[in-house]
Structure formats: C-alpha cells, structure tokens
Design a protein around this motif. Structure first.
Motif, PDB file in Angstrom:
ATOM      1  N   GLY A 147       0.722  -5.523  41.413  1.00  0.00           N
ATOM      2  CA  GLY A 147      -0.385  -6.292  40.874  1.00  0.00           C
ATOM      3  C   GLY A 147      -1.248  -5.466  39.956  1.00  0.00           C
ATOM      4  O   GLY A 147      -1.342  -4.241  40.104  1.00  0.00           O
ATOM      5  N   GLN A 148      -1.866  -6.136  39.014  1.00  0.00           N
ATOM      6  CA  GLN A 148      -2.788  -5.462  38.094  1.00  0.00           C
ATOM      7  C   GLN A 148      -4.213  -5.476  38.626  1.00  0.00           C
ATOM      8  O   GLN A 148      -5.107  -4.956  37.961  1.00  0.00           O
ATOM      9  CB  GLN A 148      -2.713  -6.127  36.720  1.00  0.00           C
ATOM     10  N   LYS A 149      -4.402  -6.064  39.802  1.00  0.00           N
ATOM     11  CA  LYS A 149      -5.697  -6.014  40.481  1.00  0.00           C
ATOM     12  C   LYS A 149      -5.495  -5.263  41.784  1.00  0.00           C
ATOM     13  O   LYS A 149      -4.909  -5.786  42.737  1.00  0.00           O
ATOM     14  CB  LYS A 149      -6.252  -7.415  40.722  1.00  0.00           C
ATOM     15  N   THR A 150      -5.987  -4.043  41.831  1.00  0.00           N
ATOM     16  CA  THR A 150      -5.737  -3.170  42.985  1.00  0.00           C
ATOM     17  C   THR A 150      -6.238  -3.781  44.283  1.00  0.00           C
ATOM     18  O   THR A 150      -5.587  -3.646  45.329  1.00  0.00           O
ATOM     19  CB  THR A 150      -6.423  -1.809  42.753  1.00  0.00           C
ATOM     20  N   GLU A 151      -7.353  -4.501  44.245  1.00  0.00           N
ATOM     21  CA  GLU A 151      -7.907  -5.061  45.477  1.00  0.00           C
ATOM     22  C   GLU A 151      -6.958  -6.090  46.097  1.00  0.00           C
ATOM     23  O   GLU A 151      -6.871  -6.218  47.324  1.00  0.00           O
ATOM     24  CB  GLU A 151      -9.283  -5.681  45.229  1.00  0.00           C
ATOM     25  N   ASN A 152      -6.233  -6.825  45.267  1.00  0.00           N
ATOM     26  CA  ASN A 152      -5.277  -7.795  45.792  1.00  0.00           C
ATOM     27  C   ASN A 152      -4.106  -7.107  46.485  1.00  0.00           C
ATOM     28  O   ASN A 152      -3.668  -7.511  47.556  1.00  0.00           O
ATOM     29  CB  ASN A 152      -4.755  -8.681  44.668  1.00  0.00           C
ATOM     30  N   VAL A 153      -3.606  -6.059  45.863  1.00  0.00           N
ATOM     31  CA  VAL A 153      -2.482  -5.313  46.430  1.00  0.00           C
ATOM     32  C   VAL A 153      -2.906  -4.640  47.735  1.00  0.00           C
ATOM     33  O   VAL A 153      -2.168  -4.642  48.726  1.00  0.00           O
ATOM     34  CB  VAL A 153      -1.950  -4.276  45.424  1.00  0.00           C
ATOM     35  N   GLU A 154      -4.097  -4.068  47.748  1.00  0.00           N
ATOM     36  CA  GLU A 154      -4.584  -3.390  48.955  1.00  0.00           C
ATOM     37  C   GLU A 154      -4.772  -4.369  50.106  1.00  0.00           C
ATOM     38  O   GLU A 154      -4.519  -4.036  51.266  1.00  0.00           O
ATOM     39  CB  GLU A 154      -5.890  -2.662  48.653  1.00  0.00           C
ATOM     40  N   THR A 181      12.456  -1.090  36.412  1.00  0.00           N
ATOM     41  CA  THR A 181      11.445  -1.987  35.868  1.00  0.00           C
ATOM     42  C   THR A 181      10.673  -1.306  34.742  1.00  0.00           C
ATOM     43  O   THR A 181      10.888  -0.136  34.426  1.00  0.00           O
ATOM     44  CB  THR A 181      10.476  -2.418  36.985  1.00  0.00           C
ATOM     45  N   ARG A 182       9.745  -2.044  34.149  1.00  0.00           N
ATOM     46  CA  ARG A 182       8.939  -1.522  33.044  1.00  0.00           C
ATOM     47  C   ARG A 182       7.450  -1.811  33.286  1.00  0.00           C
ATOM     48  O   ARG A 182       6.718  -2.217  32.377  1.00  0.00           O
ATOM     49  CB  ARG A 182       9.393  -2.159  31.726  1.00  0.00           C
ATOM     50  N   PHE A 183       6.991  -1.599  34.515  1.00  0.00           N
ATOM     51  CA  PHE A 183       5.586  -1.839  34.811  1.00  0.00           C
ATOM     52  C   PHE A 183       4.716  -0.800  34.126  1.00  0.00           C
ATOM     53  O   PHE A 183       5.096   0.376  33.983  1.00  0.00           O
ATOM     54  CB  PHE A 183       5.341  -1.832  36.318  1.00  0.00           C
ATOM     55  N   THR A 184       3.534  -1.212  33.720  1.00  0.00           N
ATOM     56  CA  THR A 184       2.602  -0.348  32.995  1.00  0.00           C
ATOM     57  C   THR A 184       1.642   0.325  33.970  1.00  0.00           C
ATOM     58  O   THR A 184       1.568  -0.016  35.147  1.00  0.00           O
ATOM     59  CB  THR A 184       1.823  -1.177  31.964  1.00  0.00           C
ATOM     60  N   GLU A 185       0.881   1.280  33.477  1.00  0.00           N
ATOM     61  CA  GLU A 185       0.040   2.119  34.329  1.00  0.00           C
ATOM     62  C   GLU A 185      -1.111   1.370  34.983  1.00  0.00           C
ATOM     63  O   GLU A 185      -1.758   1.892  35.889  1.00  0.00           O
ATOM     64  CB  GLU A 185      -0.520   3.293  33.517  1.00  0.00           C
ATOM     65  N   ASP A 186      -1.378   0.148  34.550  1.00  0.00           N
ATOM     66  CA  ASP A 186      -2.460  -0.619  35.171  1.00  0.00           C
ATOM     67  C   ASP A 186      -1.995  -1.363  36.425  1.00  0.00           C
ATOM     68  O   ASP A 186      -2.778  -2.109  37.030  1.00  0.00           O
ATOM     69  CB  ASP A 186      -3.067  -1.604  34.176  1.00  0.00           C
ATOM     70  N   PHE A 187      -0.748  -1.149  36.849  1.00  0.00           N
ATOM     71  CA  PHE A 187      -0.227  -1.769  38.067  1.00  0.00           C
ATOM     72  C   PHE A 187      -0.400  -0.840  39.268  1.00  0.00           C
ATOM     73  O   PHE A 187      -0.335   0.381  39.143  1.00  0.00           O
ATOM     74  CB  PHE A 187       1.258  -2.103  37.923  1.00  0.00           C
ATOM     75  N   THR A 188      -0.609  -1.451  40.433  1.00  0.00           N
ATOM     76  CA  THR A 188      -0.570  -0.767  41.728  1.00  0.00           C
ATOM     77  C   THR A 188       0.556  -1.407  42.530  1.00  0.00           C
ATOM     78  O   THR A 188       0.777  -2.618  42.424  1.00  0.00           O
ATOM     79  CB  THR A 188      -1.899  -0.930  42.476  1.00  0.00           C
ATOM     80  N   MET A 189       1.263  -0.627  43.362  1.00  0.00           N
ATOM     81  CA  MET A 189       2.381  -1.217  44.075  1.00  0.00           C
ATOM     82  C   MET A 189       2.724  -0.490  45.371  1.00  0.00           C
ATOM     83  O   MET A 189       2.395   0.690  45.535  1.00  0.00           O
ATOM     84  CB  MET A 189       3.634  -1.270  43.197  1.00  0.00           C
ATOM     85  N   PHE A 190       3.363  -1.229  46.278  1.00  0.00           N
ATOM     86  CA  PHE A 190       3.909  -0.642  47.502  1.00  0.00           C
ATOM     87  C   PHE A 190       5.143  -1.426  47.917  1.00  0.00           C
ATOM     88  O   PHE A 190       5.395  -2.543  47.435  1.00  0.00           O
ATOM     89  CB  PHE A 190       2.872  -0.631  48.635  1.00  0.00           C
ATOM     90  N   GLU A 191       5.918  -0.851  48.838  1.00  0.00           N
ATOM     91  CA  GLU A 191       7.077  -1.517  49.409  1.00  0.00           C
ATOM     92  C   GLU A 191       6.769  -1.968  50.837  1.00  0.00           C
ATOM     93  O   GLU A 191       6.194  -1.208  51.616  1.00  0.00           O
ATOM     94  CB  GLU A 191       8.288  -0.587  49.435  1.00  0.00           C
ATOM     95  N   ASP A 192       7.155  -3.185  51.136  1.00  0.00           N
ATOM     96  CA  ASP A 192       7.051  -3.716  52.495  1.00  0.00           C
ATOM     97  C   ASP A 192       8.467  -3.787  53.060  1.00  0.00           C
ATOM     98  O   ASP A 192       9.259  -4.663  52.699  1.00  0.00           O
ATOM     99  CB  ASP A 192       6.417  -5.111  52.456  1.00  0.00           C
ATOM    100  N   HIS A 193       8.790  -2.863  53.962  1.00  0.00           N
ATOM    101  CA  HIS A 193      10.149  -2.783  54.496  1.00  0.00           C
ATOM    102  C   HIS A 193      10.379  -3.732  55.668  1.00  0.00           C
ATOM    103  O   HIS A 193      11.472  -3.729  56.248  1.00  0.00           O
ATOM    104  CB  HIS A 193      10.461  -1.343  54.898  1.00  0.00           C
TER     105      HIS A 193
END
Length: 422
Positions: A147-154, A181-193
C-alpha cells in the motif's frame, strides 16, 4: 423418515414415478420413499405415476445454495435437523457470488475485531472439511500486502499479529526482486504466511456432497415466489410446489432485497456486478497480492487455479453495472505499472452485495424468530462460510455459537425499516 412428499392433482405422466422416487428417496433413510396424498399413503407405482409431487416437509428450509447457504445447511443437518436446500438454479452454479475456481483466505482483517475469531475458526473448519473429503480445498500461498498509505498496511499487519502470526516485512527492493514486481519507493509491504488460495469450486462441491451424504436434500430450479409464516411454521412457495418447515434460513446473495422486502424487511443493500481479469503469469510466484492503498477499493491478485500459469486480478470495486471497459482500464494500468503479468486472457463476471459499512448482516425477522437471514458479505463470505454456517445453525436451534455477532446485526442501520406483511 426425514421428508414426506405430498402428491396432488392427476397429471398422467409415466415419468413422474421415477422423479418421485428420485426426489423422495434422496430424503429418506430407507430405500423406498414414503409418499402420501390427501387420501392416505401411496406405494403403488402405477397409482403414483398419475400424481405430481407438490409439497415437501422439513425441519428447516434454506433458500440460497451458494457457499453460505450450503455450509449452514450442512451444519443444520449435522445438528439433526432435516434440512432442504433450495436455489433458483441447480447448485453449484456461476450466477451468484459463489462461482469461480479461486478465492483468497487470510487472517489480515480490516473489519470489526470480532471478525478475527471467525477467520481463525473458519480456517480450521476448512481444514477439517478437506480431511473429510480427502481433497485439498485450501492451498497455502503467502499474501503480499502492499500500500501507498503506511497506516493502512500497518493496521493489516497488526491484525495478523493478533491472530498469533508474524508478518514478514520487506523492503521495496526485496519485494521487486522476489516477486518480479515494479513497486515504487512510496509503497510499504509485508508477507502474511497464514494466507492461502481456496479452490472455490471444490469447496462448494465438497460441502454439498457432505450435506447430501448426511441425508440433506438439494432442489435446484426452485425460485421462491412467496413466503408465509406463523407460530412455529413457515411455508415457501414456488413454481414447483411448496415446502413447509419449522424454520426458514435466507441466504439469497444478490437477490436479498427481492426476498426480504416482501417479508417487511427493508435493508440498505446494494448488489454489485464487477469483473475479474485473468492474465498470463510468466514470473509471479504462487502467492496472492492485496493492495490496501484505498480502503474503499482494494486490489486483489491470486492464482486462478486454472490450467497454465494464470493470475486472476480483481479491481475491488464496481460501477454498479460491471462496466467492462472501465474496470479493464483500471486493471490494465495497475498491471502495466506494477506487476509482471503478460497479456489478458479472459474475464469473469462476479457478483457481491454490500451494506453501507461493507460488513455482513446476520439477524432474524423481528416478528418471526424462526426466520433468520445472512446477507451482504461484500466478498468476505467464502473464507468464513463454515463458521457463519455454524453460527446460523446455532441461531435456528437455540444454541450459543460462542462468537460475538453483535456488530453484524441489522439494527446498526438507522434506515432499516421493519414492517410485518406476513
């Protein structure tokens, strides 16, 4: 004898007897169906061939043979309630919200906190169902949440942590290297296993199979024309006859308003038609993707579970009519900007039903407690269906389901109007 078929009229068709045996025999634990008319029992094939099945008796009639209705019917039958499942089309079918081959299941939760316990329980129930039918119904697949909104990802990550799992945080560079992928630096991400891909068609087939094996009855091509209710009874009427039961469960999916409003239940529901687009996938691993940049319209991608390497991507929104051009353009832009997919191969039509707060509704008729309904699952229903089915069965049998379902009652909508017309 769980079901009695009442025969009326004098339609002279030799084929009717075989149909009668097929219908009634499925609902009887004995090899010979018990048939009755207004004049008493009928056991003679020649006499029965001149009659027409017109009426079924059951403890519970469930209207809606999608995944919610099927799971509820199975739970009711397992609880000892003779249950008849009706659908306007022969289930399983692709005309409602339960069609297709794949769904995402996950523990990351943006809904009410009470939903978390249901998500966890549903995963265990799907695993148990898989064991019963000796078939893989859910395939493990990590979900990449971006997501490009860190609060949503968190917020999504915290919900995974609350379930006892640990999200794996990735940098943009790590993500792009691993997923191509080609995500830009304004993205935050994690993996849910803890996530996975549900084999949706197998899941629905499995539940219906188990329901039938428990003695439950399924009738397709049964569109409900009218419902009547009284003290401890309901009558469901359609072109093919009438079903009389003690309880009625409505799981009608996109057709909810058509069934509920004549019962005096007016809810702010919106059935929506959208599209899923299937892309050739040369390099994205066997995993799911969830983009939570917008809280109003997530973007999903998941393995399509079809022959070949294909990914299904859903825009997570609808114009209300499933405008293909609008949705295709939105998805094509996202794919070309961020994802390593190839050409679009085909599309699938999808239906879902939304309430104003995008949460589902579990409740009962205010004047007829033996009528319960489950609607408005907004794409969440498949993953939690076995648990919702258990809860609905408990609501109808007077048992405590052990889940807090207060956030999902109909009374949360100030515009809800109840007028008994039964």
């Amino acid at each position: 004898m769980p079901y009695v078929s009442t025969l009326v009229s004098d339609t002279p068709t030799p084929r009717i007897w075989s149909r009668i045996k097929k219908i009634a025999g499925k609902r009887s634990r004995t090899p010979t169906p018990v048939l009755t008319t207004n004049d008493g029992a009928i056991g003679d094939a020649f006499q029965a061939a001149n009659l027409l099945v017109h009426h079924f008796n059951a403890d519970v009639v469930v209207v809606g043979g999608g995944i919610i209705g099927a799971c509820a019917a199975l739970s009711l039958q397992q609880a000892g309630k003779n249950t008849l499942l009706l659908d306007q089309y022969p289930p399983p079918h692709h005309k409602g919200s339960s069609g297709g081959k794949a769904r995402i299941t996950r523990l990351a939760n943006f809904g009410p906190p009470q939903l978390m316990a249901m998500l966890e329980d549903a995963m265990a129930r799907w695993s148990h169902l898989s064991t019963l039918v000796q078939e893989e119904l859910v395939s493990p697949a990590p979900m990449l949440v971006v997501g490009q909104k860190t609060e949503n990802v968190e917020k999504m990550a915290r919900s995974v942590e609350k379930s006892g799992h640990k999200p794996t945080w990735l940098t943009v560079a790590q993500t792009n290297a691993k997923y191509k992928t080609r995500f830009t630096e304004d993205f935050t991400m994690f993996e849910d296993h803890s996530a996975g891909v549900m084999r949706a068609d197998r899941c629905l087939h499995a539940v219906l199979k188990l329901f039938r094996e428990c003695g439950g009855g399924v009738e397709g091509g049964w569109k409900v024309d009218a419902v009547e209710a009284g003290d401890g009874w309901v009558s469901v009427r359609g072109p093919r006859g009438t079903v009389t039961a003690q309880h009625l469960l409505l799981c009608p999916g996109p057709w909810a308003s058509q069934l509920l409003q004549p019962l005096g239940i007016h809810l702010p529901l919106q059935p929506l038609k959208t599209k899923a687009f299937l892309y050739k996938n040369p390099s994205f691993p066997f995993a799911c993707l969830l983009d939570v940049t917008s809280l109003r319209s997530y973007t999903y991608a998941l393995p399509a579970m079809t022959p070949g390497s294909v990914m299904k991507i859903e825009p997570g929104e609808s114009d209300g009519e499933g405008d293909t051009a609008f949705l295709r353009e939105k998805v094509a832009k996202y794919v070309s900007r961020y994802l390593p997919f190839g050409r679009e191969e085909r599309e699938e039509e999808c239906w879902f039903t939304e309430s104003p707060d995008k949460e589902f509704i579990l409740d009962r008729h205010p004047h007829h407690s033996n009528i319960v309904y489950a609607i408005g699952f907004s794409g969440t229903g498949f993953k939690i269906a076995p648990t919702v089915g258990f809860i609905l069965a408990c609501m109808l049998t007077g048992r405590d389901p052990g889940f807090d379902i207060t956030p999902f009652g109909a009374d949360r909508f100030s515009t809800t109007r109840f007028k008994s017309r039964l």
